[in-house]
Design a protein around this motif. Structure first.
Motif, PDB file in Angstrom:
ATOM      1  N   MET A   1       0.977  -1.177  -0.031  1.00 26.72           N
ATOM      2  CA  MET A   1       0.014   0.115   0.184  1.00 26.72           C
ATOM      3  C   MET A   1       0.931   1.434  -0.094  1.00 26.72           C
ATOM      4  SD  MET A   1      -2.676   1.221   2.766  1.00 26.72           S
ATOM      5  CE  MET A   1      -4.111   0.297   2.251  1.00 26.72           C
ATOM      6  N   GLU A   2       0.613   2.161  -0.825  1.00 28.93           N
ATOM      7  CA  GLU A   2       1.476   3.509  -0.991  1.00 28.93           C
ATOM      8  C   GLU A   2       0.830   4.547  -0.014  1.00 28.93           C
ATOM      9  OE1 GLU A   2       2.833   4.620  -4.853  1.00 28.93           O
ATOM     10  OE2 GLU A   2       1.454   6.326  -4.512  1.00 28.93           O
ATOM     11  N   LYS A   3       1.689   4.923   0.647  1.00 29.59           N
ATOM     12  CA  LYS A   3       1.589   5.987   1.773  1.00 29.59           C
ATOM     13  C   LYS A   3       2.491   7.428   1.504  1.00 29.59           C
ATOM     14  CE  LYS A   3      -1.595   4.106   4.118  1.00 29.59           C
ATOM     15  NZ  LYS A   3      -2.793   4.596   4.258  1.00 29.59           N
ATOM     16  N   ASN A   4       1.728   8.477   1.596  1.00 27.76           N
ATOM     17  CA  ASN A   4       2.527   9.801   1.274  1.00 27.76           C
ATOM     18  C   ASN A   4       2.764  10.411   2.451  1.00 27.76           C
ATOM     19  OD1 ASN A   4       3.674  11.722  -0.700  1.00 27.76           O
ATOM     20  ND2 ASN A   4       1.712  12.651  -0.528  1.00 27.76           N
ATOM     21  N   PHE A   5       3.868  11.184   2.800  1.00 21.69           N
ATOM     22  CA  PHE A   5       4.207  11.904   3.731  1.00 21.69           C
ATOM     23  C   PHE A   5       4.682  13.322   3.268  1.00 21.69           C
ATOM     24  CE2 PHE A   5       4.789   7.588   4.681  1.00 21.69           C
ATOM     25  CZ  PHE A   5       4.192   7.179   5.887  1.00 21.69           C
ATOM     26  N   ILE A   6       4.289  14.445   4.216  1.00 19.92           N
ATOM     27  CA  ILE A   6       5.167  15.771   3.948  1.00 19.92           C
ATOM     28  C   ILE A   6       5.642  16.138   5.205  1.00 19.92           C
ATOM     29  CG2 ILE A   6       4.550  18.193   3.588  1.00 19.92           C
ATOM     30  CD1 ILE A   6       2.446  17.098   1.215  1.00 19.92           C
ATOM     31  N   ILE A   7       6.547  16.742   5.166  1.00 21.21           N
ATOM     32  CA  ILE A   7       7.582  17.316   6.566  1.00 21.21           C
ATOM     33  C   ILE A   7       7.601  18.677   5.898  1.00 21.21           C
ATOM     34  CG2 ILE A   7       9.154  17.205   8.176  1.00 21.21           C
ATOM     35  CD1 ILE A   7       9.605  14.306   7.281  1.00 21.21           C
ATOM     36  N   ALA A   8       7.134  19.674   6.793  1.00 24.10           N
ATOM     37  CA  ALA A   8       7.125  21.012   6.433  1.00 24.10           C
ATOM     38  C   ALA A   8       7.486  22.012   7.587  1.00 24.10           C
ATOM     39  CB  ALA A   8       6.081  21.586   5.761  1.00 24.10           C
ATOM     40  N   GLY A   9       8.308  23.001   7.176  1.00 24.98           N
ATOM     41  CA  GLY A   9       8.657  23.961   8.519  1.00 24.98           C
ATOM     42  C   GLY A   9       9.426  25.256   7.766  1.00 24.98           C
ATOM     43  N   PHE A  10      10.350  25.727   8.693  1.00 29.67           N
ATOM     44  CA  PHE A  10      11.206  26.904   7.922  1.00 29.67           C
ATOM     45  C   PHE A  10      12.508  26.361   7.943  1.00 29.67           C
ATOM     46  CE2 PHE A  10      10.191  28.268  12.343  1.00 29.67           C
ATOM     47  CZ  PHE A  10      11.606  27.792  12.892  1.00 29.67           C
ATOM     48  N   GLY A  11      13.420  27.098   6.987  1.00 29.25           N
ATOM     49  CA  GLY A  11      14.777  26.729   6.694  1.00 29.25           C
ATOM     50  C   GLY A  11      15.458  26.708   8.156  1.00 29.25           C
ATOM     51  N   GLY A  12      16.200  25.654   8.500  1.00 34.42           N
ATOM     52  CA  GLY A  12      16.948  25.629   9.610  1.00 34.42           C
ATOM     53  C   GLY A  12      16.382  24.691  10.820  1.00 34.42           C
ATOM     54  N   GLN A  13      15.292  24.299  10.455  1.00 29.81           N
ATOM     55  CA  GLN A  13      14.489  23.208  11.331  1.00 29.81           C
ATOM     56  C   GLN A  13      14.972  21.674  11.005  1.00 29.81           C
ATOM     57  OE1 GLN A  13      10.433  24.576  11.152  1.00 29.81           O
ATOM     58  NE2 GLN A  13      10.492  24.706  13.327  1.00 29.81           N
ATOM     59  N   GLY A  14      15.555  21.599   9.983  1.00 24.34           N
ATOM     60  CA  GLY A  14      16.170  20.337   9.545  1.00 24.34           C
ATOM     61  C   GLY A  14      15.054  19.399   9.103  1.00 24.34           C
ATOM     62  N   TYR A  69       0.028  11.805   5.472  1.00 21.90           N
ATOM     63  CA  TYR A  69       0.572  12.585   6.698  1.00 21.90           C
ATOM     64  C   TYR A  69       1.048  13.921   6.566  1.00 21.90           C
ATOM     65  CZ  TYR A  69      -0.210   7.819   9.170  1.00 21.90           C
ATOM     66  OH  TYR A  69      -0.891   6.778   9.526  1.00 21.90           O
ATOM     67  N   VAL A  70       0.931  14.681   7.382  1.00 29.75           N
ATOM     68  CA  VAL A  70       1.686  15.960   7.413  1.00 29.75           C
ATOM     69  C   VAL A  70       2.481  16.335   8.666  1.00 29.75           C
ATOM     70  CG1 VAL A  70       1.581  18.598   7.310  1.00 29.75           C
ATOM     71  CG2 VAL A  70       0.467  17.204   5.609  1.00 29.75           C
ATOM     72  N   ILE A  71       3.600  16.482   8.694  1.00 34.45           N
ATOM     73  CA  ILE A  71       4.061  16.969   9.750  1.00 34.45           C
ATOM     74  C   ILE A  71       4.280  18.606   9.366  1.00 34.45           C
ATOM     75  CG2 ILE A  71       6.341  17.168  11.366  1.00 34.45           C
ATOM     76  CD1 ILE A  71       6.782  14.266  10.764  1.00 34.45           C
ATOM     77  N   ALA A  72       3.797  19.463  10.587  1.00 37.89           N
ATOM     78  CA  ALA A  72       3.869  20.649  10.454  1.00 37.89           C
ATOM     79  C   ALA A  72       4.471  21.394  11.383  1.00 37.89           C
ATOM     80  CB  ALA A  72       2.515  21.507  10.243  1.00 37.89           C
ATOM     81  N   LEU A  73       5.993  21.710  11.216  1.00 35.29           N
ATOM     82  CA  LEU A  73       6.674  22.384  12.390  1.00 35.29           C
ATOM     83  C   LEU A  73       6.551  23.891  12.505  1.00 35.29           C
ATOM     84  CD1 LEU A  73      10.067  20.328  11.711  1.00 35.29           C
ATOM     85  CD2 LEU A  73       8.368  19.849  13.485  1.00 35.29           C
ATOM     86  N   ASN A  74       5.847  24.543  11.871  1.00 35.62           N
ATOM     87  CA  ASN A  74       5.334  25.814  12.077  1.00 35.62           C
ATOM     88  C   ASN A  74       4.126  26.389  11.585  1.00 35.62           C
ATOM     89  OD1 ASN A  74       5.890  26.201   9.436  1.00 35.62           O
ATOM     90  ND2 ASN A  74       7.586  27.575   9.488  1.00 35.62           N
ATOM     91  N   GLN A  75       3.429  27.385  11.992  1.00 36.69           N
ATOM     92  CA  GLN A  75       2.163  27.840  11.472  1.00 36.69           C
ATOM     93  C   GLN A  75       1.969  27.890  10.123  1.00 36.69           C
ATOM     94  OE1 GLN A  75      -0.504  28.440  13.925  1.00 36.69           O
ATOM     95  NE2 GLN A  75      -1.728  28.088  12.420  1.00 36.69           N
ATOM     96  N   ALA A  76       2.984  28.520   9.401  1.00 42.08           N
ATOM     97  CA  ALA A  76       2.686  28.730   7.971  1.00 42.08           C
ATOM     98  C   ALA A  76       2.638  27.368   7.403  1.00 42.08           C
ATOM     99  CB  ALA A  76       3.942  29.346   7.241  1.00 42.08           C
ATOM    100  N   SER A  77       3.376  26.347   7.835  1.00 41.85           N
ATOM    101  CA  SER A  77       3.049  24.913   7.260  1.00 41.85           C
ATOM    102  C   SER A  77       1.924  24.214   7.529  1.00 41.85           C
ATOM    103  CB  SER A  77       4.358  24.141   7.486  1.00 41.85           C
ATOM    104  OG  SER A  77       5.595  24.553   7.263  1.00 41.85           O
ATOM    105  N   ASN A  94       3.400  20.783  15.694  1.00 42.98           N
ATOM    106  CA  ASN A  94       4.269  21.420  16.702  1.00 42.98           C
ATOM    107  C   ASN A  94       3.480  22.545  17.299  1.00 42.98           C
ATOM    108  OD1 ASN A  94       6.172  22.130  18.246  1.00 42.98           O
ATOM    109  ND2 ASN A  94       7.584  23.003  16.456  1.00 42.98           N
ATOM    110  N   SER A  95       2.869  22.088  18.546  1.00 41.86           N
ATOM    111  CA  SER A  95       2.045  22.867  19.334  1.00 41.86           C
ATOM    112  C   SER A  95       2.715  23.969  19.952  1.00 41.86           C
ATOM    113  CB  SER A  95       1.037  22.282  20.304  1.00 41.86           C
ATOM    114  OG  SER A  95       1.684  21.352  21.293  1.00 41.86           O
ATOM    115  N   THR A  96       4.099  23.952  20.037  1.00 40.87           N
ATOM    116  CA  THR A  96       5.062  24.938  20.564  1.00 40.87           C
ATOM    117  C   THR A  96       4.930  26.335  19.800  1.00 40.87           C
ATOM    118  OG1 THR A  96       6.388  23.368  21.277  1.00 40.87           O
ATOM    119  CG2 THR A  96       7.080  25.565  21.416  1.00 40.87           C
ATOM    120  N   LEU A  97       4.534  25.764  18.302  1.00 41.54           N
ATOM    121  CA  LEU A  97       4.523  26.954  17.221  1.00 41.54           C
ATOM    122  C   LEU A  97       3.217  27.122  16.438  1.00 41.54           C
ATOM    123  CD1 LEU A  97       7.976  26.679  15.841  1.00 41.54           C
ATOM    124  CD2 LEU A  97       7.376  28.124  17.864  1.00 41.54           C
TER     125      LEU A  97
END
Length: 181
Positions: A1-14, A69-77, A94-97
């Motif tokens: 089964m194929e699954k798709n993931f997006i990891i997003a944030g701002f530059g410098g977050q790795g 799945y999406v990992i959003a490390l900041n609000q814009a993402s 990321n509920s911190t941001l």
């Protein structure tokens, strides 16, 4: 089964490193994988995201219309990728941001204080790998063993001294209590 993931944030977050670790872990698990980075010319501080597609069979394409799945490390993402999540998919934020707002009733939200947990670990730069740990637990699609092997494979020689801290961050993310928000 194929699954798709997006990891997003701002530059410098790795973000790209996190995606590369995830893609490598899937490869170590015997999956077919595509990793697709995307970033603006401004780099540090600008928008960065990557897409990982993993499948038991040949990967059909990248840059899909929707994602599992999406990992959003900041609000814009969070704001940008919320609409790309499939019905039944997951937003790991990321509920911190990121404000804990649930605009869609057809997806699952997992809010975790990823940056705060990384700060408590002693290195805010571990937030990316901590987030991958949260994703691993939420998705149940990749093992901790494969993720630890992937970290060892992906980290460059001059960063190998950070392997124990990265593994600790991965475990903290995986062990975080993921009660749906």
């Amino acid at each position: 089964m194929e699954k798709n993931f997006i990891i997003a944030g701002f530059g410098g977050q790795g973000v790209l490193l996190a995606g590369e670790v995830l893609a490598t872990a899937f490869m170590l698990a015997g999956k077919k994988v595509t990793w697709y980075p995307s970033y603006g010319a401004e780099m540090r501080g600008g928008t960065v995201n990557c897409e990982v597609v993993a499948s038991d069979e040949e990967v059909s394409a990248v840059n899909k219309i929707d994602t599992d799945y999406v990992i959003a490390l900041n609000q814009a993402s969070f704001d940008r990728f919320l609409k790309k999540i499939k019905t039944g998919g997951h937003m790991i934020a990321n509920s911190t941001l990121v404000k804990e707002i649930k605009n869609r009733a057809d997806i699952n939200y997992l809010f975790a204080p990823i940056t705060k947990l990384a700060e408590e670990l002693g290195n805010v730069k571990m937030a990316n790998i901590l987030a991958v740990g949260v994703l691993a637990k939420a998705s149940k699609m990749v093992s901790m063993e494969h993720l630890m092997q992937a970290l060892d494979t992906v980290l460059p020689p001059h960063r190998k001294n950070l392997l124990p801290l990265n593994i600790k961050a991965l475990k903290i993310g995986y062990e975080y209590d993921l009660l749906p928000a």
